[in-house]
Design an enzyme around this catalytic site. Structure first.
Site, PDB file in Angstrom:
ATOM      1  N   ASP A   1       5.129   9.413  -2.533  1.00 27.36           N
ATOM      2  CA  ASP A   1       6.283   8.686  -1.977  1.00 27.36           C
ATOM      3  C   ASP A   1       6.003   7.183  -1.875  1.00 27.36           C
ATOM      4  OD1 ASP A   1       4.459   8.722   0.124  1.00 27.36           O
ATOM      5  OD2 ASP A   1       5.869   9.465   1.626  1.00 27.36           O
ATOM      6  N   GLU A   2       4.724   6.800  -2.063  1.00 25.90           N
ATOM      7  CA  GLU A   2       4.378   5.385  -1.897  1.00 25.90           C
ATOM      8  C   GLU A   2       5.027   4.511  -2.972  1.00 25.90           C
ATOM      9  OE1 GLU A   2       0.351   4.556  -0.743  1.00 25.90           O
ATOM     10  OE2 GLU A   2       0.076   6.579   0.040  1.00 25.90           O
TER      11      GLU A   2
ATOM     12  N   LYS B   1       0.741   4.339  -9.724  1.00 24.44           N
ATOM     13  CA  LYS B   1       1.431   5.645  -9.734  1.00 24.44           C
ATOM     14  C   LYS B   1       2.876   5.451 -10.223  1.00 24.44           C
ATOM     15  CE  LYS B   1       0.259   9.186  -8.627  1.00 24.44           C
ATOM     16  NZ  LYS B   1      -0.441  10.298  -9.341  1.00 24.44           N
TER      17      LYS B   1
END
Ligand code: NAD
Length: 377
Positions: A148-149, A176
Site C-alpha cells: 500500500d506504500e 515497488k
C-alpha cells in the site's frame, strides 16, 4: 478434533496448477506462502530467492516438493534458466528488498532487485508463457505482490483503494510502484495474464527482526531502550501474515486478470486494525508485562528517537473489492495476531539471535540518512 474442512485443501489451487514458482520464498511472507502450499496442496513449489540478509529457510524445512532456486533476479540469464527449470503454471512474485529504512541508506539495491529484477522476471515469464501449450497457457497466471506504500501518505481521513493514484515517497515504495507499472504494462502490451495485490503492513512469526513489531519485542525482552520514531503518531493498518497468505492465494487463483486488489486488516467493518506506532509499542509492552512480569513495566523502556526522513503519516486500506469479489476477510483481530506473535518471538529468541548474527544486524538504528550522506565506498 474436527476433521480439516476438505474444501480448503481441494480448492486452494484450481485443477491443473501443479507447479508453482514463488519468488522471495526464503523471506517472511513468501515463506508463509510456501509453507501453506506445501501443507495444503500437492503442487511442486519452486522457491526462487537470492537468499539475502533477511532470508531463512528454517520455517520451511526439508520437503521433497520444495526446491530452492538460489538466483538473484538482477541476473537475467539465471532468472530465465530458473523459470525454465520451474516450468510454472502459476508465478507468485514476492522477492523484493523490503525495508524502507534500508532503502534510505542504500536505494541502489532496491532499484536492482525490485525494478530490474521484476523486469527480468517478467521477460523470462513472458517467454515461458508464450511457449506453453494452449491449455496450460489458458490457465497460467502471474501474481505480483505489492504494498500500500505505493499510494503515498493519507491524512486523518480516507483509505486507499484500487483507484487511488500512485504517489510513492520513499525509495522502497518508488521501486515497488515501478514494478507494479511494469507488471501492468506487460499485461496491456503483451497480454501476460497478471493479477496484482497491494497490502498493508504485515506482522507475525518468522519476520526478520528489523521491522517495528519484532524489534520492539526483542528490545523489550532484552530490557533495552525501545525506539519510537518521531511523535509515534504515524498510523499503519496491520494484517496478520496468515491472513495475507489467504488473500494472496485467492487473488492469484480467482482474481480477475489485469486487476489489482487492495488487502488490509480492515475488511468491510471499518478500520479496526489501524494503530499508531505508539499504540503498537504500548500494546507489545503490556503483553510483555503479562508474559515477562519480572521486566515490568516494559513501557519505561520506550524512548523517542528522531523520525524517519519522509516518514509517511498514515496508511489505511479499503479492502471492499477483495471482500466482495473473492469473499476474503481477515481471520485474526490485531489483538489475537499480536498476542500470538509476541509469544512466538519469546519462544524463538535463539532463531532471532542466529538470523541477526548471520545478517550482521544487532537492532541498531538505520535509515537516518547518515549513511546516505557519506560518499560511496
Ligand atoms: P522479506 O524481506 O522478508 O523477504 C524478501 C525475500 O526476497 C528475501 O528472502 C530476499 O532474499 C528475496 N529477494 C530480494 N531481492 C531479491 C532478488 N534480487 N532476487 C531474488 N530474491 C530476492 O520481505 P517480505 O516482508 O516477506 O515481503 C515480501 C513481499 O511482500 C515484498 O515484495 C514486499 O514489497 C511485499 N509486502 C510486504 C509487506 C510487509 O509488511 N512485510 C506488506 C505489503 C507488501
Amino acid at each position: 478434533m474436527p476433521p480439516e474442512p476438505e474444501f480448503v485443501i481441494t480448492d486452494l489451487l484450481p485443477a491443473g496448477i501443479e507447479r508453482v514458482l514463488v519468488t522471495g520464498g526464503a523471506g517472511f511472507i513468501g515463506g508463509a506462502v510456501v509453507r501453506r502450499l506445501l501443507r495444503d496442496t500437492t503442487a511442486a513449489v519452486f522457491n526462487l530467492d537470492k537468499v539475502g540478509y533477511a532470508s531463512d529457510l528454517t520455517s520451511i524445512g526439508p520437503n521433497p516438493r520444495h526446491q530452492l532456486l538460489k538466483v538473484d533476479l538482477a541476473d537475467a540469464a539465471a532468472t530465465a534458466e530458473a523459470v525454465r527449470v520451474a516450468d510454472p503454471d502459476l508465478v507468485m512474485h514476492l522477492a523484493a528488498e523490503s525495508h524502507v529504512d534500508r532503502s534510505i541508506d542504500g536505494p541502489g539495491a532496491f532499484i536492482e532487485s525490485n525494478v530490474t529484477g521484476s523486469f527480468n522476471l517478467l521477460q523470462a515469464v513472458r517467454t515461458h508463457w508464450e511457449a506453453l501449450a494452449s491449455e496450460r497457457q489458458e490457465r497460467f497466471r502471474f501474481h505480483h505482490i505489492s504494498t500500500d506504500e505505493v499510494f503515498g501518505s493519507l491524512g486523518p481521513e480516507g483509505r486507499f483503494s484500487e483507484t487511488t493514484p500512485y504517489d510513492p515517497r520513499s525509495p522502497y515504495s518508488a521501486s515497488k510502484a515501478a514494478s507494479d507499472h511494469l507488471v501492468s504494462a506487460w499485461h496491456h502490451t503483451y497480454g501476460l495474464p497478471v493479477v496484482l495485490t497491494n497490502c498493508s503492513n504485515n506482522y507475525g512469526p518468522w519476520q526478520f527482526p528489523e521491522k517495528l513489531i519484532p524489534v520492539v519485542i526483542l528490545k523489550a525482552a532484552a530490557g533495552e531502550p525501545i525506539p519510537l520514531y518521531g511523535d509515534g503518531a504515524n498510523v499503519r493498518d496491520w494484517l496478520y501474515v496468515e491472513d495475507h497468505v489467504e488473500a494472496l492465494l485467492l487473488a492469484a487463483t480467482r482474481g480477475r486478470l489485469g486487476q489489482s486488489y487492495c488487502v488490509g486488516g480492515a475488511g468491510d467493518h471499518g478500520s479496526p486494525s489501524e494503530r499508531t506506532n505508539k499504540q503498537v509499542v504500548e500494546a507489545i509492552c503490556s503483553l510483555m508485562d503479562q508474559l515477562r512480569p519480572e521486566g515490568a513495566p516494559h513501557g519505561r523502556l520506550i524512548t523517542p528517537v528522531t523520525d524517519r526522513p519522509g516518514h509517511d503519516r498514515r496508511y489505511a486500506i479499503d479492502a471492499a473489492k477483495i471482500t466482495i469479489e473473492l469473499g476474503w476477510r481477515p481471520g485474526h483481530s490485531f489483538e489475537e495476531g499480536l498476542g500470538a506473535t509476541v509469544r512466538w518471538y519469546l519462544d524463538n529468541l535463539a532463531w532471532c539471535g542466529r538470523v541477526q548474527a548471520q545478517a550482521g544486524y544487532q537492532g541498531q538504528r538505520i535509515g537516518t540518512r547518515a549513511a546516505a550522506s557519506q560518499p560511496p565506498a
